[in-house]
Design a protein around this motif. Structure first.
Motif: not given
Length: 170
Positions: A77-94
């Motif tokens: 999460f390089p910055a507060f407004n960059d939420g791409r890691a949320f998508s990465h986490a969801s993709l990895l888990r689900q």
């Protein structure tokens, strides 16, 4: 000062180090390699217990053949407004079925921790002073209602019905 936090509290002596040109894992430490470096290492060896750092622009689907060999995936999460890691986490888990440790690194703020937990992140590299203080006091912000599904289910009575059942035909 950066500390690793899990829902059970702060972790002492975490072995994982994000390797850079200046910082290398030594002794009992283990490296968190970049995506390309991890794939190269995994392709040339049969090593297990590996760790990888996934940056926002990385394609996490490239990790699929190696997931069983990974002990940890750190999503940046390089910055507060960059939420791409949320998508990465969801993709990895689900979708990819990753079950080992999933860590948030970078700009981890207290307001985002409950949302990160919902997408399956289970450890956090925290350096923000306010977040460290609140986590030490076990004071996470509450999110009373959830509109969308997540890796973790909402507590009973705290979610909206996004899973509606079809009414029987009359």
């Amino acid at each position: 000062m950066t500390k690793i936090w899990k829902e059970t509290g702060f972790v002492e002596n975490d072995p994982w180090v994000i390797e850079t040109d200046e910082v290398k894992a030594s002794g009992e430490q283990k490296p968190l390699l970049g995506l390309d470096a991890l794939i190269a290492k995994a392709d040339e060896s049969n090593d297990v217990g590996l760790g990888v750092l996934v940056k926002p622009a990385d394609d996490v689907r490239r990790l699929e053949p190696y997931l069983s060999r990974l002990d940890i995936i750190a999503v940046a999460f390089p910055a507060f407004n960059d939420g791409r890691a949320f998508s990465h986490a969801s993709l990895l888990r689900q979708r990819l079925g990753y079950t080992s440790e999933l860590r948030a690194v970078g700009d981890v703020l207290i307001d985002q921790v409950p949302l990160m937990l919902r997408v399956g992140i289970d450890s956090f590299s925290v350096s923000n002073a306010t977040a460290l203080k609140r986590l030490a006091e076990n004071r996470l912000p509450a999110i009373p209602h959830h509109y969308q599904p997540a890796v973790r289910d909402a507590e009973a009575g705290k979610g909206y019905s996004w899973r509606r059942q079809a009414k029987p035909a009359a």
